[in-house]
Design a protein around this motif. Structure first.
Motif, mmCIF file in Angstrom:
data_model
loop_
_atom_site.group_PDB
_atom_site.id
_atom_site.type_symbol
_atom_site.label_atom_id
_atom_site.label_comp_id
_atom_site.label_asym_id
_atom_site.label_seq_id
_atom_site.Cartn_x
_atom_site.Cartn_y
_atom_site.Cartn_z
ATOM 1 N N UNK A 114 0.838 -1.199 0.000
ATOM 2 C CA UNK A 114 0.000 0.000 0.000
ATOM 3 C C UNK A 114 0.878 1.254 0.000
ATOM 4 N N UNK A 115 0.454 2.278 -0.721
ATOM 5 C CA UNK A 115 1.175 3.556 -0.745
ATOM 6 C C UNK A 115 0.162 4.694 -0.625
ATOM 7 N N UNK A 116 0.664 5.871 -0.250
ATOM 8 C CA UNK A 116 -0.224 6.998 0.072
ATOM 9 C C UNK A 116 -1.289 6.503 1.045
ATOM 10 N N UNK A 117 -0.813 6.012 2.173
ATOM 11 C CA UNK A 117 -1.682 5.310 3.122
ATOM 12 C C UNK A 117 -1.425 5.805 4.552
ATOM 13 N N UNK A 118 -2.462 5.935 5.390
ATOM 14 C CA UNK A 118 -2.258 6.316 6.787
ATOM 15 C C UNK A 118 -1.432 5.270 7.529
ATOM 16 N N UNK A 119 -0.704 5.718 8.551
ATOM 17 C CA UNK A 119 0.145 4.828 9.334
ATOM 18 C C UNK A 119 -0.426 4.641 10.740
ATOM 19 N N UNK A 120 -0.214 3.464 11.275
ATOM 20 C CA UNK A 120 -0.771 3.137 12.587
ATOM 21 C C UNK A 120 0.286 3.204 13.677
ATOM 22 N N UNK A 121 -0.158 3.569 14.869
ATOM 23 C CA UNK A 121 0.702 3.619 16.053
ATOM 24 C C UNK A 121 0.106 2.704 17.107
ATOM 25 N N UNK A 122 0.934 1.811 17.659
ATOM 26 C CA UNK A 122 0.475 0.934 18.742
ATOM 27 C C UNK A 122 1.461 1.032 19.909
ATOM 28 N N UNK A 123 1.151 0.342 20.972
ATOM 29 C CA UNK A 123 2.060 0.331 22.118
ATOM 30 C C UNK A 123 1.854 1.496 23.072
ATOM 31 N N UNK A 124 2.929 1.889 23.744
ATOM 32 C CA UNK A 124 2.828 2.878 24.824
ATOM 33 C C UNK A 124 2.383 4.262 24.344
ATOM 34 N N UNK A 125 2.624 4.594 23.075
ATOM 35 C CA UNK A 125 2.253 5.922 22.571
ATOM 36 C C UNK A 125 0.873 5.961 21.916
ATOM 37 N N UNK A 126 0.233 4.814 21.803
ATOM 38 C CA UNK A 126 -1.040 4.728 21.085
ATOM 39 C C UNK A 126 -2.079 5.696 21.650
ATOM 40 N N UNK A 127 -2.213 5.724 22.958
ATOM 41 C CA UNK A 127 -3.220 6.575 23.600
ATOM 42 C C UNK A 127 -2.927 8.062 23.369
ATOM 43 N N UNK A 128 -1.636 8.433 23.357
ATOM 44 C CA UNK A 128 -1.254 9.839 23.153
ATOM 45 C C UNK A 128 -1.708 10.323 21.779
ATOM 46 N N UNK A 142 3.964 19.408 4.641
ATOM 47 C CA UNK A 142 2.512 19.565 4.538
ATOM 48 C C UNK A 142 1.924 19.250 5.909
ATOM 49 N N UNK A 143 0.607 19.228 5.999
ATOM 50 C CA UNK A 143 -0.032 18.924 7.276
ATOM 51 C C UNK A 143 0.032 17.442 7.608
ATOM 52 N N UNK A 144 0.117 17.159 8.911
ATOM 53 C CA UNK A 144 -0.130 15.805 9.397
ATOM 54 C C UNK A 144 -1.440 15.856 10.173
ATOM 55 N N UNK A 145 -2.130 14.738 10.217
ATOM 56 C CA UNK A 145 -3.401 14.658 10.928
ATOM 57 C C UNK A 145 -3.338 13.513 11.920
ATOM 58 N N UNK A 146 -3.593 13.828 13.186
ATOM 59 C CA UNK A 146 -3.661 12.787 14.209
ATOM 60 C C UNK A 146 -5.011 12.087 14.114
ATOM 61 N N UNK A 147 -4.983 10.758 14.246
ATOM 62 C CA UNK A 147 -6.209 9.973 14.178
ATOM 63 C C UNK A 147 -6.265 9.021 15.368
ATOM 64 N N UNK A 148 -7.403 8.377 15.550
ATOM 65 C CA UNK A 148 -7.526 7.457 16.687
ATOM 66 C C UNK A 148 -6.676 6.203 16.507
ATOM 67 N N UNK A 149 -6.152 5.990 15.284
ATOM 68 C CA UNK A 149 -5.269 4.828 15.067
ATOM 69 C C UNK A 149 -3.807 5.229 14.861
ATOM 70 N N UNK A 150 -3.536 6.535 14.679
ATOM 71 C CA UNK A 150 -2.147 6.938 14.446
ATOM 72 C C UNK A 150 -2.029 8.255 13.719
ATOM 73 N N UNK A 151 -1.513 8.208 12.491
ATOM 74 C CA UNK A 151 -1.235 9.425 11.741
ATOM 75 C C UNK A 151 -1.732 9.336 10.296
#
Length: 396
Positions: A193-207, A229-238
């Motif tokens: 997959x490309x041009x795709x949102x990225x996920x964050x898990x682990x200790x920083x997930x809640x932040x 450009x802009x980044x957008x925080x999401x409930x799964x990551x960035x």
């Protein structure tokens, strides 16, 4: 023979190919598995369709052969795209960074341009057509497809595969082109997959999740490239434009950097503030650049309720590190469901860069996203689709 060529896939590349073939007096039959053509065109840009980019060159494309697109872009330029659409009543309006959208119109109007021209030229478009088999003949190709409860067979001396890549399977995306290419013994560059949102898990997930909905202008970079450009925080990551861009250059396990204040130096700003008003809280200074919620979130890492005059050298170094070198190690990406395009695909060494004809199978052409050519966000992938469709049509 039923036509001069059969085109499988009525997306951006297939539609342009059919239209350009019509200009040359060639009759084609377009087979589309969906109930209408241009599925990805219709959803692009939120239905507004960012149909090209004014600054598109070969530099904004990822491929194992970075020179491959040069020939196609010489044959069909950005100016050609702009002129083509203007001829049919669609004028481009730049939104940002060269991205052109139809002024006063939308994606449906873009698709209508192609369907109306195809109708004028008598090009046959068959929707709800599921191709089940392709046979190579001595003088061309036999394509078997299912429509309703009936099986039909078409024959033509030339065959164009323009079925796209793997993203957004709910819209009919499949690995059809890749499977057929493998069947012909063609090499495939590993896809992702490309041009795709990225996920964050682990200790920083809640932040990250806590900041969902917040957008910040940043410089996102790794050791290969950088995007502002802009980044957008999401409930799964960035997500957001900068993240989608860097995702095309990211592999699982890699770390990338975010500069949260790319055009200013936070240390210098603090020193200047100290001279004017040392009692200013670090949070007050941050609030000049960020939303309060984001400033508050930085409190996890930084002494935001401390006066700037009281900041120690160690704290200043930590602030500088956090603001300008915020390191992110994503766990993964949101997959093909959320990806805008596919990275990798049919190895460009298998095709002629001048005609997009398969070297091993004369009369067979591949165009658009199924090839190992992936553009940046912002209309670049459409420019490749139009160009590849045009190039193929010239050689049918």
């Amino acid at each position: 023979m039923d036509a001069d060529a059969i085109i499988i896939g009525a997306g951006a590349c297939g539609l342009m190919c059919a239209v350009q073939a019509g200009y040359l007096g060639k009759r084609v039959i377009l087979l589309e598995k969906n109930d209408q053509p241009g599925a990805k065109i219709l959803i692009s840009g939120g239905g507004r369709c960012n149909y090209t980019n004014m600054y598109a060159t070969d530099e904004q494309f990822i491929s194992e052969n970075k020179h491959f697109v040069k020939s196609a872009f010489t044959q069909w330029t950005v100016d050609d795209t702009i002129s083509f659409f203007e001829t049919y009543g669609i004028d481009g309006k730049e939104k940002t960074l060269g991205q052109l959208f139809p002024e006063g119109k939308n994606a449906k109007d873009v698709v209508s341009v192609f369907t109306s021209i195809c109708e004028d030229f008598g090009q046959q478009l068959i929707c709800n057509a599921e191709v089940s088999d392709i046979e190579l003949l001595a003088d061309g190709f036999s394509v078997k497809y299912e429509k309703g409860n009936k099986t039909r067979i078409l024959k033509a001396p030339k065959l164009v595969i323009a079925t796209g890549g793997l993203p957004i399977p709910k819209m009919g995306a499949t690995d059809f082109a890749l499977r057929f290419a493998r069947k012909q013994g063609l090499k495939i560059v590993e896809t992702a997959p490309a041009l795709v949102p990225l996920t964050i898990t682990g200790k920083d997930e809640e932040w990250y999740a806590h900041l969902s909905g917040n957008s910040v202008f940043c410089k996102v970079s790794n050791d290969r490239i950088a995007f502002e450009e802009n980044i957008l925080f999401t409930h799964w990551g960035l997500s957001g434009p900068a993240i989608l861009q860097i995702s095309s250059y990211w592999k699982r396990g890699e770390v990338f950097n975010i500069d949260l204040l790319p055009h200013q130096n936070i240390t210098e700003l603090i020193e200047t503030e100290r001279k004017h008003n040392g009692k200013t809280l670090l949070s007050t200074l941050f609030n000049r650049f960020y939303a309060k919620k984001f400033t508050d979130a930085l409190g996890k890492y930084l002494p935001i309720e401390k006066q700037v005059a009281a900041l120690t050298k160690v704290e200043l170094e930590l602030i500088e590190q956090t603001i300008h070198r915020f390191m992110v190690k994503a766990a993964g990406d949101k997959g093909y469901d959320k990806a805008e395009v596919m990275r990798g695909g049919i190895d460009t060494n298998e095709l002629s860069s001048k005609t997009l004809e398969c070297k091993q199978v004369p009369g067979l052409y591949f165009g658009g996203e199924c090839i190992d050519v992936t553009g940046w966000l912002g209309g670049y992938n459409f420019q490749w689709a139009w160009a590849s469709g045009f190039v193929i049509a010239q050689n049918l």
